[in-house]
Design a protein around this motif. Structure first.
Motif, short mmCIF file in Angstrom:
data_model
loop_
_atom_site.label_atom_id
_atom_site.label_comp_id
_atom_site.label_asym_id
_atom_site.label_seq_id
_atom_site.Cartn_x
_atom_site.Cartn_y
_atom_site.Cartn_z
N ALA B 54 0.83 -1.21 0.00
CA ALA B 54 0.00 0.00 0.00
C ALA B 54 0.86 1.26 0.00
O ALA B 54 0.40 2.33 -0.39
N THR B 81 -3.96 1.04 -5.50
CA THR B 81 -4.42 -0.04 -4.63
C THR B 81 -5.69 0.41 -3.90
O THR B 81 -5.88 1.58 -3.65
N GLY B 82 -6.54 -0.54 -3.58
CA GLY B 82 -7.74 -0.25 -2.79
C GLY B 82 -7.70 -1.07 -1.52
O GLY B 82 -7.71 -2.30 -1.57
N MET B 83 -7.59 -0.38 -0.39
CA MET B 83 -7.36 -1.12 0.85
C MET B 83 -8.60 -1.09 1.74
O MET B 83 -9.24 -0.06 1.90
N PHE B 85 -9.39 -1.49 5.60
CA PHE B 85 -8.65 -1.49 6.84
C PHE B 85 -9.37 -2.33 7.90
O PHE B 85 -10.59 -2.46 7.89
N ALA B 89 -11.84 2.36 9.05
CA ALA B 89 -11.38 3.73 8.81
C ALA B 89 -12.34 4.52 7.94
O ALA B 89 -11.93 5.25 7.04
N LEU B 90 -13.64 4.36 8.17
CA LEU B 90 -14.62 5.17 7.44
C LEU B 90 -14.51 6.61 7.90
O LEU B 90 -14.27 6.87 9.07
N PHE B 91 -14.70 7.55 6.97
CA PHE B 91 -14.61 8.96 7.33
C PHE B 91 -15.86 9.34 8.12
O PHE B 91 -16.96 9.32 7.57
N PHE B 102 -15.42 9.11 -2.32
CA PHE B 102 -14.18 9.83 -2.00
C PHE B 102 -13.06 9.59 -3.02
O PHE B 102 -12.47 10.54 -3.55
N GLY B 103 -12.81 8.31 -3.30
CA GLY B 103 -11.72 7.96 -4.21
C GLY B 103 -11.99 8.45 -5.64
O GLY B 103 -11.07 8.84 -6.36
N ARG B 106 -11.21 12.15 -5.81
CA ARG B 106 -9.76 12.35 -5.85
C ARG B 106 -9.21 12.10 -7.24
O ARG B 106 -8.22 12.67 -7.65
N ARG B 150 -15.95 1.30 -0.81
CA ARG B 150 -15.08 2.45 -0.99
C ARG B 150 -13.78 2.05 -1.68
O ARG B 150 -13.22 2.80 -2.48
N ALA B 151 -13.30 0.83 -1.35
CA ALA B 151 -12.04 0.37 -1.93
C ALA B 151 -12.24 -0.17 -3.35
O ALA B 151 -11.36 -0.05 -4.19
N ILE B 154 -13.14 2.31 -7.04
CA ILE B 154 -12.09 2.97 -7.85
C ILE B 154 -11.42 1.99 -8.81
O ILE B 154 -10.47 2.36 -9.49
#
Lengths: 261, 345
Positions: B54, B81-83, B85, B89-91, B102-103, B106, B150-151, B154
């Motif tokens: 990562a 990479t899509g990790m 956790f 680790a959600l915002f 989010f991704g 970005r 989320r991972a 993207i």
């Protein structure tokens, strides 16, 4: 748990009430006296009048002092927030030798009596006039306490933020700087507001350093008040004090309301 | 799948902290669409390996190639990479939909397209109706699915899963891992998956990389690592193991008669052993005393205490549970049931 209905519970209740009276008593006396209809400070107040408030608000010295204090406290709050938060981020995010010691040093001005700081700073500025007298000196001096206050609030807040949050943001394509502003900063918001309010109230209410380091032309409200209390003890002083208490109260309530949203 | 060039390659990847080695020169190639588990006890270096891929941990040595590109020194946000956790680790200040988007933001994906992709991911993960909720308003299982969405949204070159099921309760965990495996196969996602749970690794992996003390002990399909473990560690970490060490090929160190072609360490899986009340008949059978029996529903387990002091583990049909503790019994197996562990001498 001790039941509040037991005999010991009643003692506890009594203690709580006495403590509140002890803490809030002086505030009550000053607020009550500000409404007195007499030409001198009286408690219990005699008569009921708002004329001392009218007089205080019409007095150019108090008004000037208020705006000086506002500028001073605003600047101190913003600068303390920037420096203190940056320091708190560094102290929680990076591991380096002497980290704990640095944290202790950062917080140490909080335990110094204001008068000691004021005298020390007066001597320092006499020997090294690094900043022009008046507001600039006062801002720098107030930062000595404002930054530790911010640090004190922000350290535990930052320690509670999952470091994986920033990693997740980076993993999704945010640069480290973006990750901080997009993810960490929003998580810190309630803490930031509380920290800024504390620094603001401290600077607005501070007397010793303001007396020693301020200039006569740009005297903060507390210094004006101090002078007035020595010259003529009329209820205007009490009225101004009551308004100061109200301002602090509003800030505290707003901050609490924001944190509990 | 076997002919395609690998998607992710680790070449002699190592990480040291001062004098301690977290990961020792590791080689691994993950094929497109393959799910490889990094399996081992805590502190074995599996998470460090994942974090090197990562970009959160800098390798001391070696290279990482993703789709043929050397990404060893690339900062995390430039790697594809899509990790997921372990803590998800959600915002916390963003809604489910905003977390998933989010991704895409970005990456500058245009708004209409991003909205469409988020909606597709929400449907795929059965999160409909929760789009406007904040993470703290979700159950653990829902949070886990948001983290996965989320991972995945993207379309990363490789998906990295760091113990993604460890915060779910046992019942939810099994369903979730089957669901994730289905998703991974359908979307053809190349995946690296860290876990300490051997059953989890066996259940959903194409291949398992078994790690111990920073070293890659064995890389193989679940069947390979179970049936032909390369080391004694792998034999005992994956499934249950009875191990016999024999210097002469006739008897084990603790005096059990064996009939094996070469000296060495031999593995006997508990389910290969049968138990009966007849007397022992030479090699590959041994008499002892039943110590514990446990009924497991689909079968039963027994521990046979042998005269030499060893406890022999036996797994078999539920009828095994009818044995009384204290009864005498004989364990039997055939020579083909013994597997030589090549890494031991």
């Amino acid at each position: 748990m001790i039941s509040l209905r037991s005999p010991f519970g009643w003692v506890l209740r009594l203690m709580a009430v006495l403590t509140f009276i002890y803490l809030l008593g002086p505030l009550f006396v000053i607020v009550a006296a500000s409404f007195s209809d007499t030409g001198y400070l009286a408690f219990p107040p005699q008569g009921l009048s708002l004329r001392w408030y009218r007089q205080a608000l019409g007095d150019v010295r108090y008004l000037n002092g208020f705006f000086v204090s506002l500028r001073l406290a605003g600047t101190v709050a913003v600068l303390s927030l920037l420096i203190g938060t940056a320091a708190a981020v560094a102290l929680t995010r990076f591991r380096f030798p002497g980290r704990a010691l640095l944290e202790a040093i950062f917080l140490s001005p909080l335990v110094l009596p204001g008068l000691v700081l004021a005298v020390a700073l007066t001597l320092f500025y006499a020997a090294h006039p690094v900043a022009p007298p008046g507001l600039p000196r006062l801002v720098i001096s107030h930062l000595l306490v404002g930054v530790p206050l911010v640090l004190r609030v922000m350290l535990p807040v930052l320690k509670r933020v999952d470091p994986a949050l920033e990693e997740a943001a980076q993993n999704l394509g945010a640069s480290p700087l973006h990750a901080f502003f997009l993810v960490t900063l929003p998580a810190l918001k309630p803490g930031l507001f509380a920290a800024a309010a504390l620094a603001f109230i401290f600077s607005f209410d501070e007397v010793e350093m303001a007396l020693f380091l301020g200039s006569a032309r740009d005297a903060p409200l507390t210094v004006v008040l101090y002078g007035a209390a020595q010259m003529q003890m009329d209820p205007t002083v009490a009225a101004v004090s009551a308004m100061l208490i109200l301002l602090a109260l509003i800030l505290m309530v707003a901050q609490q309301a924001y944190a509990n949203r | 799948m076997t002919t395609a060039s690998p998607e992710l390659v680790l070449e002699g990847l190592a990480r040291r902290y001062g004098n301690t080695t977290a990961v020792e020169r590791m080689d691994l190639a993950v094929k497109p669409g393959e799910l490889v588990a990094l399996l081992g006890p805590s502190g074995c270096g599996k998470t460090t390996t994942l974090r090197m891929v990562a970009g959160f941990v800098e390798p001391s040595e070696g290279r990482i190639l993703l789709r043929g590109r050397d990404i060893t020194t690339m900062p995390p946000h430039r790697r594809d990479t899509g990790m997921v956790f372990q803590s998800y680790a959600l915002f916390p200040h963003l809604t489910v939909a905003e977390n998933i988007a989010f991704g895409l933001q970005r990456r500058g994906v245009p708004k209409p397209e991003a909205a469409e992709r988020v909606a597709r991911m929400v449907a795929l993960l059965q999160l409909q109706g929760l789009e406007k909720r904040l993470p703290k308003q979700l159950s653990g299982g829902q949070q886990q699915r948001v983290a996965v969405g989320r991972a995945l949204v993207i379309n990363p070159a490789v998906v990295l899963l760091d113990e993604p099921f460890s915060n779910l309760d046992a019942l939810l965990r099994e369903g979730t891992r089957i669901e994730l495996r289905r998703l991974q196969t359908e979307l053809g996602l190349t995946t690296l998956f860290v876990t300490h749970d051997q059953a989890e690794a066996m259940a959903i992996s194409d291949r398992i990389a078994v790690m111990n003390k920073g070293r890659l002990e064995q890389l193989g399909t679940p069947r390979e690592v179970y049936d032909r473990p390369a080391t004694r560690f792998v034999a005992s970490f994956i499934g249950r193991a009875n191990l016999f060490v024999s210097a002469d090929g006739r008897t084990s160190e603790d005096g059990i008669a064996l009939d094996i072609p070469t000296p060495g360490t031999w593995l006997l899986r508990p389910e290969k052993v049968t138990l009966d009340q007849a007397p022992a008949t030479g090699p590959n059978s041994v008499a002892g005393t039943v110590e514990v029996v446990s009924f497991l529903g689909t079968g039963a387990q027994a521990v046979l205490r042998l005269p030499g002091g060893r406890a022999l583990l036996i797994e078999g049909p539920a009828s095994l549970a009818d044995l009384r503790p204290g009864a005498s019994a004989t364990a039997r197996w055939t020579p083909q049931d013994l597997t030589l562990i090549p890494g031991e001498h």
